[in-house]
Design a protein around this motif. Structure first.
Motif, PDB file in Angstrom:
ATOM      1  N   ALA A  28       0.848  -1.192   0.000  1.00  0.00           N
ATOM      2  CA  ALA A  28       0.000   0.000   0.000  1.00  0.00           C
ATOM      3  C   ALA A  28       0.881   1.237   0.000  1.00  0.00           C
ATOM      4  CB  ALA A  28      -0.921  -0.003   1.217  1.00  0.00           C
ATOM      5  N   ILE A  29       0.283   2.357  -0.342  1.00  0.00           N
ATOM      6  CA  ILE A  29       1.005   3.619  -0.377  1.00  0.00           C
ATOM      7  C   ILE A  29       0.982   4.246   1.023  1.00  0.00           C
ATOM      8  CG2 ILE A  29       1.119   5.929  -1.378  1.00  0.00           C
ATOM      9  CD1 ILE A  29       1.827   3.640  -3.286  1.00  0.00           C
ATOM     10  N   ALA A  30       2.161   4.703   1.468  1.00  0.00           N
ATOM     11  CA  ALA A  30       2.277   5.358   2.775  1.00  0.00           C
ATOM     12  C   ALA A  30       3.237   6.541   2.640  1.00  0.00           C
ATOM     13  CB  ALA A  30       2.781   4.377   3.822  1.00  0.00           C
ATOM     14  N   LYS A  31       3.184   7.430   3.613  1.00  0.00           N
ATOM     15  CA  LYS A  31       4.071   8.578   3.623  1.00  0.00           C
ATOM     16  C   LYS A  31       5.463   8.175   4.107  1.00  0.00           C
ATOM     17  CE  LYS A  31       1.211  11.966   2.445  1.00  0.00           C
ATOM     18  NZ  LYS A  31       1.413  12.758   1.201  1.00  0.00           N
TER      19      LYS A  31
ATOM     20  N   THR B  52      -0.953 -17.475  -3.886  1.00  0.00           N
ATOM     21  CA  THR B  52      -2.132 -16.936  -4.556  1.00  0.00           C
ATOM     22  C   THR B  52      -2.219 -15.454  -4.224  1.00  0.00           C
ATOM     23  OG1 THR B  52      -3.352 -17.879  -2.686  1.00  0.00           O
ATOM     24  CG2 THR B  52      -3.576 -18.999  -4.798  1.00  0.00           C
ATOM     25  N   TRP B  53      -3.044 -14.705  -4.966  1.00  0.00           N
ATOM     26  CA  TRP B  53      -3.032 -13.259  -4.786  1.00  0.00           C
ATOM     27  C   TRP B  53      -4.315 -12.610  -5.266  1.00  0.00           C
ATOM     28  CZ3 TRP B  53       1.150 -15.550  -7.631  1.00  0.00           C
ATOM     29  CH2 TRP B  53       0.884 -15.727  -9.008  1.00  0.00           C
ATOM     30  N   GLY B  54      -4.390 -11.310  -5.065  1.00  0.00           N
ATOM     31  CA  GLY B  54      -5.522 -10.520  -5.532  1.00  0.00           C
ATOM     32  C   GLY B  54      -5.222  -9.040  -5.369  1.00  0.00           C
ATOM     33  N   ASP B  55      -6.037  -8.205  -6.024  1.00  0.00           N
ATOM     34  CA  ASP B  55      -5.833  -6.762  -5.921  1.00  0.00           C
ATOM     35  C   ASP B  55      -6.398  -6.185  -4.631  1.00  0.00           C
ATOM     36  OD1 ASP B  55      -4.451  -6.492  -8.305  1.00  0.00           O
ATOM     37  OD2 ASP B  55      -6.286  -6.314  -9.485  1.00  0.00           O
ATOM     38  N   THR B  56      -7.271  -6.936  -3.967  1.00  0.00           N
ATOM     39  CA  THR B  56      -7.806  -6.522  -2.677  1.00  0.00           C
ATOM     40  C   THR B  56      -7.663  -7.690  -1.708  1.00  0.00           C
ATOM     41  OG1 THR B  56     -10.060  -7.318  -3.056  1.00  0.00           O
ATOM     42  CG2 THR B  56      -9.539  -5.085  -3.834  1.00  0.00           C
ATOM     43  N   ALA B  57      -7.814  -7.393  -0.437  1.00  0.00           N
ATOM     44  CA  ALA B  57      -7.740  -8.454   0.568  1.00  0.00           C
ATOM     45  C   ALA B  57      -8.789  -9.520   0.301  1.00  0.00           C
ATOM     46  CB  ALA B  57      -7.926  -7.855   1.962  1.00  0.00           C
TER      47      ALA B  57
ATOM     48  N   PHE C 154       1.482  -7.932  -6.943  1.00  0.00           N
ATOM     49  CA  PHE C 154       0.106  -7.877  -6.461  1.00  0.00           C
ATOM     50  C   PHE C 154      -0.006  -7.206  -5.094  1.00  0.00           C
ATOM     51  CE2 PHE C 154       0.831 -11.591  -9.143  1.00  0.00           C
ATOM     52  CZ  PHE C 154       0.019 -11.242 -10.219  1.00  0.00           C
ATOM     53  N   LYS C 155      -1.147  -6.555  -4.863  1.00  0.00           N
ATOM     54  CA  LYS C 155      -1.358  -5.806  -3.629  1.00  0.00           C
ATOM     55  C   LYS C 155      -1.489  -6.737  -2.432  1.00  0.00           C
ATOM     56  CE  LYS C 155      -1.393  -1.788  -5.640  1.00  0.00           C
ATOM     57  NZ  LYS C 155      -0.247  -0.857  -5.453  1.00  0.00           N
ATOM     58  N   HIS C 156      -2.162  -7.856  -2.612  1.00  0.00           N
ATOM     59  CA  HIS C 156      -2.365  -8.802  -1.505  1.00  0.00           C
ATOM     60  C   HIS C 156      -1.924 -10.195  -1.959  1.00  0.00           C
ATOM     61  CE1 HIS C 156      -4.657  -6.246   1.351  1.00  0.00           C
ATOM     62  NE2 HIS C 156      -4.904  -5.558   0.248  1.00  0.00           N
ATOM     63  N   ILE C 157      -1.123 -10.853  -1.142  1.00  0.00           N
ATOM     64  CA  ILE C 157      -0.567 -12.165  -1.489  1.00  0.00           C
ATOM     65  C   ILE C 157      -0.690 -13.106  -0.297  1.00  0.00           C
ATOM     66  CG2 ILE C 157       1.510 -13.428  -2.200  1.00  0.00           C
ATOM     67  CD1 ILE C 157       2.505 -10.848  -3.512  1.00  0.00           C
ATOM     68  N   ASP C 158      -1.075 -14.345  -0.597  1.00  0.00           N
ATOM     69  CA  ASP C 158      -1.136 -15.404   0.421  1.00  0.00           C
ATOM     70  C   ASP C 158      -0.180 -16.520   0.034  1.00  0.00           C
ATOM     71  OD1 ASP C 158      -3.240 -14.077   1.726  1.00  0.00           O
ATOM     72  OD2 ASP C 158      -4.730 -15.043   0.436  1.00  0.00           O
ATOM     73  N   HIS C 159       0.704 -16.882   0.937  1.00  0.00           N
ATOM     74  CA  HIS C 159       1.549 -18.072   0.762  1.00  0.00           C
ATOM     75  C   HIS C 159       1.190 -19.031   1.881  1.00  0.00           C
ATOM     76  CE1 HIS C 159       4.666 -20.952   0.555  1.00  0.00           C
ATOM     77  NE2 HIS C 159       5.440 -20.428   1.473  1.00  0.00           N
ATOM     78  N   LEU C 160       0.554 -20.143   1.512  1.00  0.00           N
ATOM     79  CA  LEU C 160       0.055 -21.086   2.514  1.00  0.00           C
ATOM     80  C   LEU C 160       0.606 -22.486   2.264  1.00  0.00           C
ATOM     81  CD1 LEU C 160      -3.709 -19.981   2.674  1.00  0.00           C
ATOM     82  CD2 LEU C 160      -1.782 -19.115   4.011  1.00  0.00           C
ATOM     83  N   HIS C 161       0.380 -23.338   3.249  1.00  0.00           N
ATOM     84  CA  HIS C 161       0.785 -24.745   3.153  1.00  0.00           C
ATOM     85  C   HIS C 161      -0.443 -25.645   3.287  1.00  0.00           C
ATOM     86  CE1 HIS C 161       4.877 -23.315   4.937  1.00  0.00           C
ATOM     87  NE2 HIS C 161       4.835 -23.140   3.640  1.00  0.00           N
ATOM     88  N   PRO C 162      -1.377 -25.574   2.365  1.00  0.00           N
ATOM     89  CA  PRO C 162      -2.581 -26.412   2.463  1.00  0.00           C
ATOM     90  C   PRO C 162      -2.247 -27.864   2.124  1.00  0.00           C
ATOM     91  CG  PRO C 162      -2.798 -24.667   0.793  1.00  0.00           C
ATOM     92  CD  PRO C 162      -1.364 -24.777   1.144  1.00  0.00           C
ATOM     93  N   ASP C 163      -2.764 -28.782   2.904  1.00  0.00           N
ATOM     94  CA  ASP C 163      -2.486 -30.190   2.645  1.00  0.00           C
ATOM     95  C   ASP C 163      -2.881 -30.582   1.224  1.00  0.00           C
ATOM     96  OD1 ASP C 163      -1.710 -30.283   5.264  1.00  0.00           O
ATOM     97  OD2 ASP C 163      -3.478 -31.351   5.993  1.00  0.00           O
ATOM     98  N   ALA C 164      -4.040 -30.093   0.778  1.00  0.00           N
ATOM     99  CA  ALA C 164      -4.536 -30.490  -0.541  1.00  0.00           C
ATOM    100  C   ALA C 164      -3.602 -30.015  -1.650  1.00  0.00           C
ATOM    101  CB  ALA C 164      -5.943 -29.927  -0.757  1.00  0.00           C
ATOM    102  N   ALA C 165      -3.058 -28.812  -1.503  1.00  0.00           N
ATOM    103  CA  ALA C 165      -2.140 -28.298  -2.525  1.00  0.00           C
ATOM    104  C   ALA C 165      -0.785 -29.000  -2.439  1.00  0.00           C
ATOM    105  CB  ALA C 165      -1.962 -26.794  -2.368  1.00  0.00           C
ATOM    106  N   ILE C 166      -0.278 -29.201  -1.232  1.00  0.00           N
ATOM    107  CA  ILE C 166       1.029 -29.855  -1.097  1.00  0.00           C
ATOM    108  C   ILE C 166       0.968 -31.290  -1.606  1.00  0.00           C
ATOM    109  CG2 ILE C 166       2.897 -30.478   0.480  1.00  0.00           C
ATOM    110  CD1 ILE C 166       2.042 -28.239   2.298  1.00  0.00           C
TER     111      ILE C 166
ATOM    112  N   HIS D  46       7.377 -12.414  -1.765  1.00  0.00           N
ATOM    113  CA  HIS D  46       6.241 -11.509  -1.883  1.00  0.00           C
ATOM    114  C   HIS D  46       6.656 -10.212  -2.581  1.00  0.00           C
ATOM    115  CE1 HIS D  46       3.435 -13.542   1.093  1.00  0.00           C
ATOM    116  NE2 HIS D  46       4.574 -14.200   1.281  1.00  0.00           N
ATOM    117  N   GLY D  47       7.875  -9.773  -2.292  1.00  0.00           N
ATOM    118  CA  GLY D  47       8.310  -8.476  -2.784  1.00  0.00           C
ATOM    119  C   GLY D  47       8.447  -8.400  -4.293  1.00  0.00           C
ATOM    120  N   PHE D  48       8.816  -9.508  -4.935  1.00  0.00           N
ATOM    121  CA  PHE D  48       9.034  -9.472  -6.383  1.00  0.00           C
ATOM    122  C   PHE D  48       7.767  -9.778  -7.177  1.00  0.00           C
ATOM    123  CE2 PHE D  48      13.538  -9.841  -5.161  1.00  0.00           C
ATOM    124  CZ  PHE D  48      14.040  -8.790  -5.916  1.00  0.00           C
ATOM    125  N   LEU D  49       6.660 -10.029  -6.504  1.00  0.00           N
ATOM    126  CA  LEU D  49       5.373 -10.158  -7.178  1.00  0.00           C
ATOM    127  C   LEU D  49       4.644  -8.819  -7.075  1.00  0.00           C
ATOM    128  CD1 LEU D  49       4.257 -13.694  -5.906  1.00  0.00           C
ATOM    129  CD2 LEU D  49       5.058 -13.099  -8.203  1.00  0.00           C
TER     130      LEU D  49
END
Length: 708
Positions: free
Chosen positions: A58-61, A211-216, A141-153, A136-139
């Motif tokens: 996000a943008i901050a001063k 996974t990611w998105g432009d909003t939370a 997107f505004k909002h990013i989730d990095h998870l360890h879901p059993d189904a995905a792993i 996260h920094g090199f992607l």
């Protein structure tokens, strides 16, 4: 707004988003990050405890220039998204973080980048950035989730996981093969996105999901949708080609028999696992565990170990599988120990070989070679670690690993990380630095205490003191309502992992066994037993009834005998020593009026303590006595007319008793439950390990009660 998406859209994950709650946070991207993170962390199907990380940009001063600048907030090192707060976030200038690429020297110098993250800090109160920060920094997107879901792993750890990911998501999810987290992996994620524009996420081989998105909210829904699709795919394939885990090899043992067998074996296992330092245990016979340990594939899959780094960091690279019949006779503990000893020796030897084969010149010294996870086919899973929470979480992580193996086997073939890659994670210098930053263990860390009568007065004070000093405790009391209240109090103060409860009448052999079984199942055994439960009756010899006499001797003397007997059974199974403290009384040594039954029972307790100390020393079991006097606060001893009886004997009123007792002491002090608790702590703190058979007076100084 959530639009048409709702909880009814998901079967395998929990949709928890509340539009009204989110609306209250509108405009505060960091608050929405925390909200999303806590929702994701609340569902263990999405990520394990402490695993994964979330971020927002996000943008901050800029506090130096006053100009707008892009800042990334991300879960800091060592946090848990389920309980994440602002203080657990790291905040970094995005442009500075990305500019580190210009000085990145490659994989061989990967670790040096972590210190350079400090040059990118935006918030000076920031949590230390984690190794995943550049991912996260090199992607963009505004909002990013990095998870360890059993189904995905499960898909990520499958032999042909890349192909399955491509086909399952029609190219909407990218793939980056296994690599240890770090700066280079962040660059690979950026490259994957560049080569696959429009993708909605990236699968990390053997690791997890981005996974990611432009909003939370968009990120949240995208994350749930991708994991839901993975879980649907696995479910559709369970048992399709072959039975789950090859089908059952043995029939499940009835629950009551499982618990009985586990309680009998846990102290023996704990003794083996505590060969280097005292460990606390956890037991589970969760249906997912039983399906795995009772299966034909157990022998093939268990040695492979886990794939996700978070899993094996908590569980070690592989478990120990016991070659022990579910209905084995465990009555002869020494015979059982002799039978199991070779398995533990072999495990330690294999771990040492793993270390020696994979170590680097700068690797940290080899850590404890004992297993963390022990599987007992037909019975359940035992885990052992430095404290209860860590042991419980290790078991949860291994259940995650079981889920991963189950899914991978259903759709393809499970593959674990190569041993060298696993070692590079386990003995990573950055992980070692994290371990070195951990607080020094408290004096009673790894110790398990059972204090009789611990729902109030002296017993509760002792239990509280022991927990404050790092122990876990088995709270017990004859009064179930009072015990429940104390359990609730301890849960609020110390958390659910600090204690277990058991209703206990110290004259009831069955309840005594149940209480020690509770200790074994909840924590793996017991180290410290405090015989504190008691009552008092003050009557003249003429008024004393036989019923009074029998009650006093049953609770005080017989109770101490029975509890000690049960304690010794477990302590000897563990073979790591231990402490028995008997809360006796000044009255064991001092003669006074109206005290024939109570005083003589206390004297019997004192001498029984001496006898036990003499007998148990060879087993490194210390038996010591604390002699209080006139502990009035919140104590059952003052119930049932005792206060009135003592006041009558001394010619004072009940209200005058506290001052009377204080004035007759050499120090002119009133004795409180905390004073007794402190004395007990002194005896078990580790500073008195060469002392047994002692009597420690905590009475303000009563000369007639001096032992010598």
């Amino acid at each position: 707004m959530s639009g048409t998406i709702g909880k009814e859209s998901f079967k395998h994950v929990s949709y928890l988003w509340d539009d009204a709650k989110a609306a209250e946070l509108a405009g505060d991207e960091v608050a929405l990050l925390l909200y999303r993170s806590n929702l994701l962390g609340a569902d263990l199907r999405l990520t394990n405890y402490g695993g994964g990380n979330t971020s927002c940009k996000a943008i901050a001063k800029d506090p130096l220039t006053g100009l707008d600048t892009e800042v990334m907030w991300i879960k800091g090192s060592g946090g848990d998204i389920g309980t994440l707060t602002r203080s657990g976030l790291a905040a970094l200038y995005v442009d500075r973080l990305r500019s580190l690429e210009h000085i990145y020297r490659g994989l061989e110098q990967e670790d040096e980048m972590v210190e350079l993250f400090n040059h990118c800090i935006y918030d000076l109160a920031s949590k230390a950035p984690s190794i995943d920060t550049p991912l996260h920094g090199f992607l963009p997107f505004k909002h990013i989730d990095h998870l360890h879901p059993d189904a995905a792993i499960a898909i990520a750890a499958a032999k042909d996981g890349k192909r399955i990911t491509q086909e399952l998501f029609n190219g909407e999810i990218g793939w980056v093969g296994w690599q240890r987290p770090g700066f280079d992996l962040g660059l690979q994620l950026r490259q994957c996105l560049a080569e696959n524009p429009g993708i909605r996420g990236i699968m990390l081989g053997s690791h997890g999901l981005f996974t990611w998105g432009d909003t939370a909210y968009e990120s949240y829904v995208n994350t749930l949708t991708v994991i839901e699709r993975c879980a649907e795919y696995l479910e559709a394939n369970y048992g399709k080609e072959r039975p789950v885990f090859g089908g059952a090899k043995i029939v499940a043992t009835p629950e009551a028999d499982r618990k009985k067998q586990a309680a009998a074996l846990a102290p023996i296992l704990r003794g083996f696992c505590s060969s280097e330092r005292a460990m606390v245990g956890h037991f589970t016979d969760d249906e997912r565990v039983l399906e795995f340990i009772n299966s034909n594939d157990l022998e093939r899959l268990a040695p492979l170990g886990t794939s996700c780094p978070d899993h094996f960091l908590r569980t070690k690279i592989s478990p120990l599988v016991l070659d022990l019949a579910p209905d084995a006779d465990l009555a002869d503990a020494e015979s059982v120990k002799s039978g199991l000893a070779p398995a533990f020796e072999a495990y330690r030897a294999l771990y040492k070989e793993y270390y020696e084969t994979c170590k680097h010149p700068n690797s940290p010294a080899m850590r404890d070679p004992n297993p963390v996870i022990i599987l007992y086919p037909g019975i359940g899973l035992f885990s052992f670690s430095k404290d209860k929470q860590t042991a419980r979480v290790a078991a949860e992580f291994y259940i995650n690993a079981i889920n991963v193996m189950k899914g991978a086997e259903a759709i393809s073939e499970y593959t674990a990380l190569p041993r060298q890659e696993a070692f590079n994670i386990e003995y990573w210098l950055l992980e070692e630095a994290k371990l070195q930053r951990m607080p020094k263990p408290k004096p009673l860390s790894g110790r398990i205490a059972l204090i009789t009568g611990s729902a109030g007065g002296i017993g509760k004070a002792i239990a509280r003191k022991f927990v404050q000093e790092g122990a876990v405790v088995v709270l017990n009391d004859l009064n179930a309502e009072r015990l429940q209240s104390t359990g609730d109090e301890f849960k609020t103060a110390f958390g659910k992992d600090a204690y277990a409860t058991a209703v206990l009448d110290v004259t009831n052999a069955e309840q005594i066994q149940q209480a020690f079984d509770t200790a074994a199942l909840a924590f793996g055994g017991v180290d410290i037993v405090v015989n504190n439960a008691g009552l008092s009756i003050s009557k003249s010899i003429e008024e004393h009834t036989q019923q009074d006499w029998d009650l006093l001797y049953d609770v005080l003397v017989k109770g101490q005998f029975l509890i000690t007997q049960a304690a010794v059974n477990i302590l000897k199974k563990q073979a790591i020593g231990g402490d028995i403290i008997n809360i006796v009384s000044k009255n064991a040594l001092v003669s006074g009026p109206n005290n024939a039954g109570y005083g003589s029972a206390k004297a019997a307790q004192l001498h029984l303590s001496r006898l036990n100390a003499a007998e148990l020393g060879a087993a490194k079991i210390r038996v010591n006595v604390v002699n209080p006097d006139a502990v009035i606060s919140d104590s059952n001893i003052w119930a049932g007319g005792w206060a009135e009886g003592r006041a009558k004997a001394y010619g004072v009123t009940v209200e005058e008793l506290p001052a009377y007792y204080a004035k007759r002491t050499l120090l002119n002090e009133m004795i409180l439950p905390d004073d007794i608790a402190n004395a007990c702590f002194v005896l078990v703190s580790g500073l008195m390990n060469k002392s047994t058979g002692n009597v420690l007076n905590v009475d303000g100084g009563v000369a007639m009660a001096f032992v010598r």
